[in-house]
Design a protein around this motif. Structure first.
Motif, PDB file in Angstrom:
ATOM      1  N   GLN A 118      -7.236 -12.126  -2.917  1.00 18.44           N
ATOM      2  CA  GLN A 118      -6.329 -12.879  -3.785  1.00 18.44           C
ATOM      3  C   GLN A 118      -6.424 -12.376  -5.233  1.00 18.44           C
ATOM      4  O   GLN A 118      -5.406 -12.141  -5.891  1.00 18.44           O
ATOM      5  CB  GLN A 118      -6.677 -14.379  -3.713  1.00 18.44           C
ATOM      6  CG  GLN A 118      -5.691 -15.306  -4.416  1.00 18.44           C
ATOM      7  CD  GLN A 118      -4.267 -15.163  -3.876  1.00 18.44           C
ATOM      8  OE1 GLN A 118      -4.067 -14.922  -2.681  1.00 18.44           O
ATOM      9  NE2 GLN A 118      -3.265 -15.251  -4.753  1.00 18.44           N
ATOM     10  N   VAL A 139      -4.613  -8.930  -5.456  1.00 17.05           N
ATOM     11  CA  VAL A 139      -3.149  -8.932  -5.461  1.00 17.05           C
ATOM     12  C   VAL A 139      -2.617  -9.548  -6.763  1.00 17.05           C
ATOM     13  O   VAL A 139      -1.629  -9.066  -7.325  1.00 17.05           O
ATOM     14  CB  VAL A 139      -2.532  -9.631  -4.213  1.00 17.05           C
ATOM     15  CG1 VAL A 139      -2.956  -8.898  -2.943  1.00 17.05           C
ATOM     16  CG2 VAL A 139      -2.895 -11.104  -4.126  1.00 17.05           C
ATOM     17  N   GLU A 140      -3.320 -10.561  -7.274  1.00 22.14           N
ATOM     18  CA  GLU A 140      -2.886 -11.163  -8.540  1.00 22.14           C
ATOM     19  C   GLU A 140      -2.984 -10.159  -9.695  1.00 22.14           C
ATOM     20  O   GLU A 140      -2.067 -10.018 -10.488  1.00 22.14           O
ATOM     21  CB  GLU A 140      -3.731 -12.397  -8.872  1.00 22.14           C
ATOM     22  CG  GLU A 140      -3.172 -13.668  -8.236  1.00 22.14           C
ATOM     23  CD  GLU A 140      -4.093 -14.868  -8.459  1.00 22.14           C
ATOM     24  OE1 GLU A 140      -4.832 -14.868  -9.462  1.00 22.14           O
ATOM     25  OE2 GLU A 140      -4.069 -15.783  -7.614  1.00 22.14           O
ATOM     26  N   ASN A 159      -2.806  -7.086  -9.617  1.00 26.30           N
ATOM     27  CA  ASN A 159      -1.831  -6.001  -9.471  1.00 26.30           C
ATOM     28  C   ASN A 159      -0.385  -6.500  -9.466  1.00 26.30           C
ATOM     29  O   ASN A 159       0.541  -5.694  -9.456  1.00 26.30           O
ATOM     30  CB  ASN A 159      -2.105  -5.225  -8.172  1.00 26.30           C
ATOM     31  CG  ASN A 159      -3.267  -4.263  -8.325  1.00 26.30           C
ATOM     32  OD1 ASN A 159      -3.138  -3.217  -8.943  1.00 26.30           O
ATOM     33  ND2 ASN A 159      -4.427  -4.647  -7.796  1.00 26.30           N
ATOM     34  N   GLY A 160      -0.214  -7.812  -9.421  1.00 27.36           N
ATOM     35  CA  GLY A 160       1.135  -8.348  -9.312  1.00 27.36           C
ATOM     36  C   GLY A 160       1.858  -7.909  -8.046  1.00 27.36           C
ATOM     37  O   GLY A 160       3.050  -7.611  -8.065  1.00 27.36           O
ATOM     38  N   VAL A 161       1.114  -7.817  -6.955  1.00 22.99           N
ATOM     39  CA  VAL A 161       1.738  -7.442  -5.676  1.00 22.99           C
ATOM     40  C   VAL A 161       1.460  -8.524  -4.629  1.00 22.99           C
ATOM     41  O   VAL A 161       0.721  -9.474  -4.895  1.00 22.99           O
ATOM     42  CB  VAL A 161       1.184  -6.093  -5.154  1.00 22.99           C
ATOM     43  CG1 VAL A 161       1.510  -4.966  -6.121  1.00 22.99           C
ATOM     44  CG2 VAL A 161      -0.326  -6.177  -4.888  1.00 22.99           C
ATOM     45  N   THR A 162       2.029  -8.378  -3.474  1.00 26.08           N
ATOM     46  CA  THR A 162       1.790  -9.356  -2.402  1.00 26.08           C
ATOM     47  C   THR A 162       0.624  -8.884  -1.530  1.00 26.08           C
ATOM     48  O   THR A 162       0.241  -7.715  -1.582  1.00 26.08           O
ATOM     49  CB  THR A 162       3.024  -9.493  -1.485  1.00 26.08           C
ATOM     50  OG1 THR A 162       3.247  -8.216  -0.852  1.00 26.08           O
ATOM     51  CG2 THR A 162       4.266  -9.883  -2.286  1.00 26.08           C
ATOM     52  N   LYS A 163       0.106  -9.809  -0.722  1.00 21.26           N
ATOM     53  CA  LYS A 163      -0.962  -9.409   0.211  1.00 21.26           C
ATOM     54  C   LYS A 163      -0.450  -8.336   1.173  1.00 21.26           C
ATOM     55  O   LYS A 163      -1.201  -7.457   1.586  1.00 21.26           O
ATOM     56  CB  LYS A 163      -1.462 -10.627   1.002  1.00 21.26           C
ATOM     57  CG  LYS A 163      -2.389 -11.496   0.169  1.00 21.26           C
ATOM     58  CD  LYS A 163      -3.295 -12.379   1.027  1.00 21.26           C
ATOM     59  CE  LYS A 163      -4.194 -13.200   0.092  1.00 21.26           C
ATOM     60  NZ  LYS A 163      -5.070 -14.139   0.795  1.00 21.26           N
ATOM     61  N   GLY A 164       0.826  -8.416   1.503  1.00 22.79           N
ATOM     62  CA  GLY A 164       1.428  -7.411   2.379  1.00 22.79           C
ATOM     63  C   GLY A 164       1.243  -6.011   1.814  1.00 22.79           C
ATOM     64  O   GLY A 164       0.901  -5.066   2.538  1.00 22.79           O
ATOM     65  N   THR A 165       1.470  -5.898   0.495  1.00 24.15           N
ATOM     66  CA  THR A 165       1.314  -4.588  -0.147  1.00 24.15           C
ATOM     67  C   THR A 165      -0.137  -4.108  -0.040  1.00 24.15           C
ATOM     68  O   THR A 165      -0.410  -2.950   0.267  1.00 24.15           O
ATOM     69  CB  THR A 165       1.711  -4.669  -1.641  1.00 24.15           C
ATOM     70  OG1 THR A 165       3.003  -5.270  -1.722  1.00 24.15           O
ATOM     71  CG2 THR A 165       1.742  -3.298  -2.282  1.00 24.15           C
ATOM     72  N   TYR A 178      -2.342  -4.869   2.239  1.00 28.15           N
ATOM     73  CA  TYR A 178      -2.676  -4.452   3.602  1.00 28.15           C
ATOM     74  C   TYR A 178      -1.870  -3.239   4.062  1.00 28.15           C
ATOM     75  O   TYR A 178      -2.187  -2.631   5.077  1.00 28.15           O
ATOM     76  CB  TYR A 178      -2.529  -5.632   4.579  1.00 28.15           C
ATOM     77  CG  TYR A 178      -3.639  -6.645   4.419  1.00 28.15           C
ATOM     78  CD1 TYR A 178      -4.947  -6.303   4.746  1.00 28.15           C
ATOM     79  CD2 TYR A 178      -3.396  -7.928   3.931  1.00 28.15           C
ATOM     80  CE1 TYR A 178      -5.985  -7.220   4.592  1.00 28.15           C
ATOM     81  CE2 TYR A 178      -4.429  -8.850   3.781  1.00 28.15           C
ATOM     82  CZ  TYR A 178      -5.714  -8.480   4.114  1.00 28.15           C
ATOM     83  OH  TYR A 178      -6.745  -9.376   3.963  1.00 28.15           O
ATOM     84  N   TYR A 179      -0.860  -2.895   3.317  1.00 28.46           N
ATOM     85  CA  TYR A 179      -0.145  -1.654   3.617  1.00 28.46           C
ATOM     86  C   TYR A 179      -1.041  -0.459   3.277  1.00 28.46           C
ATOM     87  O   TYR A 179      -1.076   0.542   3.985  1.00 28.46           O
ATOM     88  CB  TYR A 179       1.163  -1.603   2.818  1.00 28.46           C
ATOM     89  CG  TYR A 179       1.938  -0.321   3.004  1.00 28.46           C
ATOM     90  CD1 TYR A 179       2.699  -0.103   4.162  1.00 28.46           C
ATOM     91  CD2 TYR A 179       1.907   0.676   2.029  1.00 28.46           C
ATOM     92  CE1 TYR A 179       3.396   1.076   4.334  1.00 28.46           C
ATOM     93  CE2 TYR A 179       2.602   1.860   2.190  1.00 28.46           C
ATOM     94  CZ  TYR A 179       3.344   2.061   3.352  1.00 28.46           C
ATOM     95  OH  TYR A 179       4.032   3.235   3.523  1.00 28.46           O
TER      96      TYR A 179
END
Lengths: 192, 192
Positions: free
Chosen positions: B24, B27-28, B30-36, B38-39
Protein backbone atom coordinates in the motif's frame (compact mmCIF):
# COMPACT_ATOMS: atom_id res chain seq x y z
CA UNK A 1 16.18 -12.27 34.51
CA UNK A 2 16.27 -9.01 32.58
CA UNK A 3 19.78 -9.81 31.29
CA UNK A 4 18.74 -13.30 30.19
CA UNK A 5 15.68 -11.86 28.42
CA UNK A 6 17.87 -9.26 26.70
CA UNK A 7 20.13 -12.01 25.31
CA UNK A 8 17.17 -13.88 23.84
CA UNK A 9 15.70 -10.69 22.42
CA UNK A 10 19.01 -9.67 20.80
CA UNK A 11 19.07 -13.05 19.09
CA UNK A 12 15.47 -12.63 17.89
CA UNK A 13 16.11 -9.10 16.57
CA UNK A 14 19.24 -10.37 14.82
CA UNK A 15 17.34 -13.17 13.13
CA UNK A 16 13.93 -11.63 12.40
CA UNK A 17 14.65 -7.92 12.64
CA UNK A 18 13.16 -5.46 15.10
CA UNK A 19 10.01 -5.04 13.08
CA UNK A 20 9.65 -8.75 12.42
CA UNK A 21 9.79 -9.64 16.13
CA UNK A 22 6.56 -9.42 18.12
CA UNK A 23 6.21 -9.20 21.88
CA UNK A 24 4.49 -12.58 21.58
CA UNK A 25 7.72 -13.97 20.00
CA UNK A 26 9.71 -12.52 22.88
CA UNK A 27 7.62 -13.99 25.68
CA UNK A 28 7.47 -17.39 23.93
CA UNK A 29 11.24 -17.52 23.42
CA UNK A 30 11.73 -16.71 27.09
CA UNK A 31 8.97 -18.92 28.43
CA UNK A 32 7.51 -16.00 30.39
CA UNK A 33 4.19 -14.15 30.40
CA UNK A 34 3.48 -10.77 28.84
CA UNK A 35 3.20 -9.48 32.38
CA UNK A 36 6.83 -10.36 32.99
CA UNK A 37 7.88 -8.57 29.79
CA UNK A 38 6.02 -5.40 30.79
CA UNK A 39 7.48 -5.60 34.28
CA UNK A 40 10.96 -5.07 32.78
CA UNK A 41 10.25 -3.05 29.62
CA UNK A 42 7.81 -0.33 28.61
CA UNK A 43 7.52 -1.63 25.05
CA UNK A 44 9.55 -3.05 22.18
CA UNK A 45 11.33 0.25 21.50
CA UNK A 46 12.40 0.34 25.13
CA UNK A 47 14.27 -2.95 24.57
CA UNK A 48 15.94 -1.53 21.47
CA UNK A 49 17.05 1.53 23.45
CA UNK A 50 18.55 -0.76 26.11
CA UNK A 51 20.49 -2.72 23.49
CA UNK A 52 21.84 0.44 21.84
CA UNK A 53 22.75 2.07 25.11
CA UNK A 54 24.51 -0.85 26.72
CA UNK A 55 26.39 -1.57 23.46
CA UNK A 56 27.79 1.94 23.03
CA UNK A 57 28.26 2.63 26.76
CA UNK A 58 30.41 -0.48 27.08
CA UNK A 59 32.59 0.62 24.16
CA UNK A 60 32.87 4.23 25.32
CA UNK A 61 33.89 3.08 28.78
CA UNK A 62 36.62 0.84 27.37
CA UNK A 63 37.77 3.60 25.03
CA UNK A 64 37.87 6.13 27.87
CA UNK A 65 40.25 3.91 29.85
CA UNK A 66 42.53 3.66 26.83
CA UNK A 67 42.68 7.33 25.88
CA UNK A 68 43.20 8.54 29.45
CA UNK A 69 46.08 6.12 30.01
CA UNK A 70 49.08 8.44 29.78
CA UNK A 71 51.51 5.52 29.78
CA UNK A 72 50.39 4.60 26.28
CA UNK A 73 51.73 6.12 23.07
CA UNK A 74 49.11 7.27 20.57
CA UNK A 75 49.94 4.26 18.42
CA UNK A 76 49.25 2.02 21.40
CA UNK A 77 45.98 3.83 22.06
CA UNK A 78 44.88 3.35 18.47
CA UNK A 79 45.91 -0.30 18.63
CA UNK A 80 43.92 -0.90 21.78
CA UNK A 81 40.81 0.84 20.46
CA UNK A 82 40.77 -1.46 17.43
CA UNK A 83 41.46 -4.42 19.72
CA UNK A 84 38.49 -3.36 21.88
CA UNK A 85 36.20 -3.40 18.84
CA UNK A 86 37.46 -6.76 17.57
CA UNK A 87 37.33 -8.38 21.02
CA UNK A 88 33.78 -7.16 21.41
CA UNK A 89 32.60 -9.32 18.48
CA UNK A 90 32.77 -12.53 20.51
CA UNK A 91 30.77 -11.18 23.44
CA UNK A 92 28.48 -8.66 21.77
CA UNK A 93 28.43 -9.60 18.10
CA UNK A 94 24.67 -10.07 18.01
CA UNK A 95 24.07 -6.73 19.75
CA UNK A 96 26.33 -5.10 17.19
CA UNK A 97 24.19 -6.20 14.28
CA UNK A 98 21.13 -4.79 16.01
CA UNK A 99 23.13 -1.64 16.78
CA UNK A 100 24.19 -1.19 13.14
CA UNK A 101 20.92 -2.18 11.50
CA UNK A 102 18.06 -1.03 13.70
CA UNK A 103 19.02 2.55 14.57
CA UNK A 104 16.27 3.95 12.34
CA UNK A 105 13.61 2.30 14.52
CA UNK A 106 14.49 4.46 17.49
CA UNK A 107 12.31 7.50 18.09
CA UNK A 108 13.83 10.93 17.47
CA UNK A 109 14.10 11.47 21.19
CA UNK A 110 16.03 8.23 21.73
CA UNK A 111 18.21 8.79 18.67
CA UNK A 112 19.17 12.12 20.22
CA UNK A 113 20.66 10.16 23.15
CA UNK A 114 22.44 7.43 21.16
CA UNK A 115 23.78 9.36 18.15
CA UNK A 116 26.06 11.74 20.11
CA UNK A 117 27.60 8.72 21.85
CA UNK A 118 28.37 7.07 18.51
CA UNK A 119 29.91 10.35 17.36
CA UNK A 120 31.91 10.58 20.58
CA UNK A 121 33.50 7.23 19.84
CA UNK A 122 34.53 8.38 16.35
CA UNK A 123 35.76 11.77 17.59
CA UNK A 124 37.93 10.09 20.22
CA UNK A 125 39.66 8.11 17.47
CA UNK A 126 40.12 11.33 15.51
CA UNK A 127 41.68 12.97 18.57
CA UNK A 128 44.14 10.10 19.05
CA UNK A 129 45.17 10.51 15.41
CA UNK A 130 45.55 14.28 15.78
CA UNK A 131 47.58 14.00 18.94
CA UNK A 132 49.74 11.29 17.41
CA UNK A 133 50.40 13.63 14.47
CA UNK A 134 51.46 16.42 16.83
CA UNK A 135 53.65 14.01 18.78
CA UNK A 136 55.44 12.98 15.59
CA UNK A 137 54.19 9.38 15.76
CA UNK A 138 51.99 9.73 12.69
CA UNK A 139 52.56 11.53 9.41
CA UNK A 140 51.92 15.24 9.85
CA UNK A 141 49.53 15.81 6.94
CA UNK A 142 46.81 13.24 7.61
CA UNK A 143 43.08 14.00 7.45
CA UNK A 144 42.40 12.67 10.94
CA UNK A 145 38.63 13.08 10.52
CA UNK A 146 38.36 10.97 7.35
CA UNK A 147 40.89 8.42 8.58
CA UNK A 148 39.06 7.93 11.86
CA UNK A 149 36.15 6.66 9.73
CA UNK A 150 38.51 4.41 7.79
CA UNK A 151 39.76 2.81 11.02
CA UNK A 152 36.21 2.49 12.35
CA UNK A 153 34.97 1.03 9.07
CA UNK A 154 37.69 -1.58 8.96
CA UNK A 155 36.98 -2.67 12.54
CA UNK A 156 33.20 -2.41 12.43
CA UNK A 157 32.89 -4.30 9.16
CA UNK A 158 34.44 -7.29 10.93
CA UNK A 159 31.16 -7.74 12.80
CA UNK A 160 29.61 -8.81 9.49
CA UNK A 161 32.07 -11.54 8.55
CA UNK A 162 34.61 -12.34 11.25
CA UNK A 163 34.41 -15.66 13.14
CA UNK A 164 36.30 -15.35 16.45
CA UNK A 165 36.58 -19.15 16.68
CA UNK A 166 38.01 -19.50 13.19
CA UNK A 167 41.62 -19.78 12.09
CA UNK A 168 42.60 -16.20 12.97
CA UNK A 169 42.12 -15.13 16.59
CA UNK A 170 41.29 -11.61 17.75
CA UNK A 171 44.86 -10.69 18.59
CA UNK A 172 46.09 -11.80 15.17
CA UNK A 173 43.34 -9.95 13.33
CA UNK A 174 44.12 -6.79 15.30
CA UNK A 175 47.82 -7.20 14.46
CA UNK A 176 47.05 -7.61 10.76
CA UNK A 177 44.82 -4.54 10.72
CA UNK A 178 47.22 -2.38 12.69
CA UNK A 179 50.14 -3.32 10.50
CA UNK A 180 48.06 -2.17 7.51
CA UNK A 181 47.11 1.05 9.30
CA UNK A 182 50.64 1.82 10.52
CA UNK A 183 52.79 0.59 7.65
CA UNK A 184 50.54 0.10 4.63
CA UNK A 185 50.80 -2.77 2.18
CA UNK A 186 53.21 -1.30 -0.35
CA UNK A 187 56.57 -3.01 -0.76
CA UNK A 188 59.23 -0.62 0.47
CA UNK A 189 61.86 -0.20 -2.19
CA UNK A 190 65.24 1.42 -1.80
CA UNK A 191 64.03 4.59 -3.52
CA UNK A 192 62.38 5.92 -0.40
CA UNK B 1 8.09 3.03 -15.13
CA UNK B 2 9.64 0.02 -13.39
CA UNK B 3 12.89 1.99 -12.85
CA UNK B 4 11.03 4.99 -11.44
CA UNK B 5 9.08 2.71 -9.10
CA UNK B 6 12.30 1.02 -8.00
CA UNK B 7 13.79 4.41 -7.01
CA UNK B 8 10.76 5.26 -4.87
CA UNK B 9 10.76 1.81 -3.28
CA UNK B 10 14.47 2.00 -2.46
CA UNK B 11 13.80 5.27 -0.67
CA UNK B 12 10.87 3.74 1.25
CA UNK B 13 12.89 0.67 2.27
CA UNK B 14 15.73 2.97 3.35
CA UNK B 15 13.42 5.04 5.52
CA UNK B 16 10.96 2.49 6.91
CA UNK B 17 12.79 -0.78 6.38
CA UNK B 18 11.69 -3.70 4.20
CA UNK B 19 9.33 -5.06 6.84
CA UNK B 20 7.92 -1.63 7.68
CA UNK B 21 7.00 -0.86 4.07
CA UNK B 22 3.66 -2.19 2.82
CA UNK B 23 2.62 -2.64 -0.80
CA UNK B 24 0.00 0.00 0.00
CA UNK B 25 2.86 2.42 0.90
CA UNK B 26 4.55 1.60 -2.39
CA UNK B 27 1.53 2.20 -4.62
CA UNK B 28 0.67 5.41 -2.77
CA UNK B 29 4.20 6.79 -3.06
CA UNK B 30 4.14 6.05 -6.79
CA UNK B 31 0.58 7.18 -7.41
CA UNK B 32 -0.23 3.88 -9.11
CA UNK B 33 -2.68 1.06 -8.48
CA UNK B 34 -1.88 -2.30 -6.93
CA UNK B 35 -2.50 -3.75 -10.38
CA UNK B 36 0.44 -1.75 -11.71
CA UNK B 37 2.67 -2.99 -8.88
CA UNK B 38 1.77 -6.62 -9.59
CA UNK B 39 2.32 -6.09 -13.29
CA UNK B 40 6.01 -5.41 -12.58
CA UNK B 41 6.69 -7.43 -9.42
CA UNK B 42 5.53 -10.76 -8.01
CA UNK B 43 5.60 -9.49 -4.43
CA UNK B 44 7.64 -7.39 -2.02
CA UNK B 45 10.50 -9.89 -1.85
CA UNK B 46 10.72 -9.76 -5.63
CA UNK B 47 11.51 -6.04 -5.37
CA UNK B 48 14.17 -6.71 -2.75
CA UNK B 49 15.75 -9.32 -5.01
CA UNK B 50 15.83 -6.77 -7.85
CA UNK B 51 17.55 -4.19 -5.63
CA UNK B 52 20.16 -6.67 -4.42
CA UNK B 53 20.82 -8.04 -7.87
CA UNK B 54 21.17 -4.76 -9.70
CA UNK B 55 23.36 -3.35 -6.91
CA UNK B 56 25.87 -6.20 -6.90
CA UNK B 57 25.74 -6.83 -10.67
CA UNK B 58 26.66 -3.21 -11.33
CA UNK B 59 29.64 -3.43 -8.98
CA UNK B 60 30.82 -6.80 -10.30
CA UNK B 61 30.66 -5.50 -13.85
CA UNK B 62 32.75 -2.45 -12.96
CA UNK B 63 35.21 -4.60 -11.04
CA UNK B 64 35.51 -7.07 -13.92
CA UNK B 65 36.58 -4.26 -16.27
CA UNK B 66 39.23 -3.17 -13.78
CA UNK B 67 40.76 -6.56 -13.02
CA UNK B 68 40.89 -7.65 -16.65
CA UNK B 69 42.64 -4.46 -17.73
CA UNK B 70 46.21 -5.68 -18.23
CA UNK B 71 47.50 -2.12 -18.63
CA UNK B 72 46.91 -1.49 -14.93
CA UNK B 73 49.32 -2.39 -12.13
CA UNK B 74 47.79 -4.25 -9.19
CA UNK B 75 48.04 -1.05 -7.15
CA UNK B 76 46.04 0.74 -9.84
CA UNK B 77 43.47 -2.05 -9.86
CA UNK B 78 43.06 -1.82 -6.10
CA UNK B 79 42.80 1.96 -6.34
CA UNK B 80 40.10 1.76 -8.98
CA UNK B 81 38.07 -0.85 -7.10
CA UNK B 82 37.94 1.42 -4.04
CA UNK B 83 37.12 4.36 -6.33
CA UNK B 84 34.28 2.32 -7.85
CA UNK B 85 32.79 1.72 -4.40
CA UNK B 86 33.13 5.35 -3.30
CA UNK B 87 31.77 6.73 -6.59
CA UNK B 88 28.80 4.41 -6.25
CA UNK B 89 27.63 6.15 -3.07
CA UNK B 90 26.33 9.18 -4.97
CA UNK B 91 24.31 7.16 -7.46
CA UNK B 92 23.35 4.09 -5.44
CA UNK B 93 23.76 5.09 -1.80
CA UNK B 94 20.17 4.32 -0.91
CA UNK B 95 20.33 0.91 -2.60
CA UNK B 96 23.49 0.20 -0.65
CA UNK B 97 21.77 0.65 2.70
CA UNK B 98 19.03 -1.76 1.61
CA UNK B 99 21.75 -4.10 0.31
CA UNK B 100 23.65 -4.07 3.62
CA UNK B 101 20.66 -4.14 5.95
CA UNK B 102 17.92 -6.24 4.38
CA UNK B 103 19.79 -9.34 3.20
CA UNK B 104 18.18 -11.46 5.93
CA UNK B 105 14.74 -10.86 4.43
CA UNK B 106 15.63 -12.70 1.25
CA UNK B 107 14.46 -16.31 1.03
CA UNK B 108 17.13 -19.03 1.18
CA UNK B 109 16.75 -19.59 -2.52
CA UNK B 110 17.37 -15.92 -3.34
CA UNK B 111 20.19 -15.62 -0.84
CA UNK B 112 21.83 -18.51 -2.67
CA UNK B 113 21.95 -16.29 -5.77
CA UNK B 114 23.13 -13.06 -4.12
CA UNK B 115 25.62 -14.33 -1.55
CA UNK B 116 28.07 -15.93 -4.01
CA UNK B 117 28.14 -12.63 -5.94
CA UNK B 118 29.04 -10.69 -2.78
CA UNK B 119 31.76 -13.27 -2.10
CA UNK B 120 32.99 -12.96 -5.68
CA UNK B 121 33.53 -9.24 -5.18
CA UNK B 122 35.60 -9.88 -2.04
CA UNK B 123 37.56 -12.72 -3.62
CA UNK B 124 38.46 -10.52 -6.58
CA UNK B 125 40.01 -7.98 -4.19
CA UNK B 126 41.88 -10.81 -2.49
CA UNK B 127 43.20 -11.96 -5.88
CA UNK B 128 44.44 -8.46 -6.76
CA UNK B 129 46.29 -8.39 -3.43
CA UNK B 130 47.79 -11.85 -4.00
CA UNK B 131 48.92 -11.04 -7.51
CA UNK B 132 50.35 -7.72 -6.36
CA UNK B 133 52.33 -9.62 -3.72
CA UNK B 134 53.71 -11.99 -6.35
CA UNK B 135 54.56 -9.07 -8.63
CA UNK B 136 56.53 -7.40 -5.83
CA UNK B 137 54.18 -4.41 -5.62
CA UNK B 138 52.91 -5.34 -2.17
CA UNK B 139 54.71 -6.75 0.86
CA UNK B 140 55.21 -10.49 0.43
CA UNK B 141 53.82 -11.68 3.75
CA UNK B 142 50.34 -10.16 3.75
CA UNK B 143 47.18 -12.09 4.66
CA UNK B 144 45.39 -11.18 1.46
CA UNK B 145 42.12 -12.77 2.64
CA UNK B 146 41.87 -10.75 5.86
CA UNK B 147 43.12 -7.55 4.22
CA UNK B 148 40.56 -7.81 1.42
CA UNK B 149 37.93 -7.48 4.15
CA UNK B 150 39.78 -4.51 5.64
CA UNK B 151 39.72 -2.71 2.28
CA UNK B 152 36.08 -3.61 1.73
CA UNK B 153 35.14 -2.52 5.24
CA UNK B 154 36.82 0.84 4.88
CA UNK B 155 35.08 1.51 1.57
CA UNK B 156 31.68 0.03 2.46
CA UNK B 157 31.48 1.84 5.79
CA UNK B 158 31.56 5.10 3.85
CA UNK B 159 28.01 4.39 2.72
CA UNK B 160 26.93 5.02 6.32
CA UNK B 161 28.52 8.43 6.83
CA UNK B 162 30.03 9.92 3.67
CA UNK B 163 28.35 12.94 2.01
CA UNK B 164 29.51 13.15 -1.64
CA UNK B 165 28.49 16.81 -1.79
CA UNK B 166 30.44 17.72 1.32
CA UNK B 167 33.89 19.21 1.65
CA UNK B 168 35.78 16.11 0.46
CA UNK B 169 34.92 14.83 -3.02
CA UNK B 170 35.05 11.19 -4.09
CA UNK B 171 38.46 11.43 -5.71
CA UNK B 172 39.96 13.02 -2.58
CA UNK B 173 38.41 10.43 -0.28
CA UNK B 174 39.74 7.63 -2.49
CA UNK B 175 43.19 9.25 -2.43
CA UNK B 176 43.13 9.52 1.37
CA UNK B 177 42.09 5.89 1.76
CA UNK B 178 44.57 4.56 -0.74
CA UNK B 179 47.43 6.46 0.82
CA UNK B 180 46.51 4.81 4.13
CA UNK B 181 46.31 1.40 2.47
CA UNK B 182 49.55 1.77 0.51
CA UNK B 183 51.74 3.72 2.90
CA UNK B 184 50.15 3.56 6.36
CA UNK B 185 49.98 6.45 8.78
CA UNK B 186 53.19 5.93 10.72
CA UNK B 187 55.80 8.66 10.48
CA UNK B 188 58.79 7.25 8.62
CA UNK B 189 61.89 7.89 10.67
CA UNK B 190 65.44 7.55 9.48
CA UNK B 191 65.81 4.23 11.33
CA UNK B 192 64.07 2.26 8.64
Amino acid sequence: MKEKMMDTIIELFGKKGFQGTSIQDIVEANGVTKGTFYYYFKNKEDVLVHIHQSFIDHLLEGQEKIITNVDLSHSDQLYQIVELLIDNIRTNGHSALVFFQEMRHLSEEKTAIILPKRQQFQENIQKVLEEGMKAGEFKKDLRADMLSYAVLGMANWSYFWYEPDGEVDEKSLTDLYMRLIFKGIEEETNDH
